[in-house]
Design a protein around this motif. Structure first.
Motif, PDB file in Angstrom:
ATOM      1  N   GLU A 110       0.830  -1.205   0.000  1.00 15.71           N
ATOM      2  CA  GLU A 110       0.000   0.000   0.000  1.00 15.71           C
ATOM      3  C   GLU A 110       0.868   1.260   0.000  1.00 15.71           C
ATOM      4  OE1 GLU A 110      -2.564  -0.425   3.378  1.00 15.71           O
ATOM      5  OE2 GLU A 110      -3.797  -1.958   2.413  1.00 15.71           O
ATOM      6  N   SER A 114       1.060   4.048  -2.906  1.00 20.12           N
ATOM      7  CA  SER A 114       0.837   5.477  -2.627  1.00 20.12           C
ATOM      8  C   SER A 114       1.987   6.328  -3.159  1.00 20.12           C
ATOM      9  CB  SER A 114       0.677   5.711  -1.129  1.00 20.12           C
ATOM     10  OG  SER A 114      -0.458   5.069  -0.644  1.00 20.12           O
ATOM     11  N   ARG A 117       1.623   6.542  -6.933  1.00 20.70           N
ATOM     12  CA  ARG A 117       0.525   7.456  -7.267  1.00 20.70           C
ATOM     13  C   ARG A 117       0.965   8.911  -7.084  1.00 20.70           C
ATOM     14  NH1 ARG A 117      -4.813   5.928  -7.780  1.00 20.70           N
ATOM     15  NH2 ARG A 117      -5.185   3.706  -7.642  1.00 20.70           N
ATOM     16  N   TYR A 118       1.715   9.179  -6.026  1.00 19.45           N
ATOM     17  CA  TYR A 118       2.214  10.529  -5.780  1.00 19.45           C
ATOM     18  C   TYR A 118       3.147  10.964  -6.914  1.00 19.45           C
ATOM     19  CZ  TYR A 118       4.720  14.380  -3.563  1.00 19.45           C
ATOM     20  OH  TYR A 118       5.279  15.593  -3.301  1.00 19.45           O
TER      21      TYR A 118
END
Length: 185
Positions: A110, A114, A117-118
């Motif tokens: 996860e 993240s 995605r950032y």
């Protein structure tokens, strides 16, 4: 509103008459629970209680009926069958460690997702022109995430992921001019 019953403190009852009366009440309740479990769950139950002042144990169901058969069946089982679901301290800790490792792995995935995605958001905003400064691992992660997002968008719109056309064969202008000239000869 009904009052909640007082919680009984568990401990040895020193008064003989109180102890005997509670023993009889609890024994009756225990036998009732064993009978209910046998009826509701369709299992064989057997309860053997050795009382403090009694010569013979109290047995449920009656000794001649099922209790002796149930106890013989239990004693006839192999040692492993007696305690299928029990585990020792080592097994318990091993199981708990495995569960915690799964949680750690899930958290790492996860966190990595993240981070990707950032990075993708920064790229889309134009804060990383030319993808300068990204490691190979970050580039691969961003590429994978883009493919994943494209597939999910295609599924939502009901279309399949378009495949790029195959590359055109490399034909130089000099070859094109020579080919018709050879045909005329």
């Amino acid at each position: 509103m009904a009052r909640a019953p007082k919680k009984a403190t568990l401990g040895y009852i020193s008064d003989d008459s109180t102890r005997r009366s509670r023993y009889k009440k609890r024994l009756k309740g225990l036998m009732k629970k064993a009978d209910e479990m046998a009826t509701l769950c369709d299992v064989d139950t057997c309860v053997v209680v050795y009382g403090e002042d009694e010569a013979a144990p109290v047995v449920f169901p009656s000794p001649a009926a099922k209790a002796v058969g149930i106890l013989k069946e239990f004693n006839g089982m192999p040692e492993l069958g007696h305690c299928k679901k029990t585990m020792d301290q080592e097994g318990l800790l091993t199981q708990r460690i495995a569960r915690l490792r799964e949680q750690i792995d899930r958290s790492r995935r996860e966190c990595h997702d993240s981070e990707i995605r950032y990075l993708l958001q920064k790229i889309m905003q134009g804060n990383l022109p030319g993808l300068v400064g990204l490691t190979m691992e970050q580039l691969v992660g961003v590429g994978y995430k883009v493919d994943e997002l494209l597939k999910s968008m295609a599924e939502r719109t009901g279309k399949t992921h378009p495949q790029p056309p195959p590359p055109a064969p490399c034909v130089t202008p000099a070859l094109r001019l020579q080919a018709p000239a050879q045909q005329q000869d």
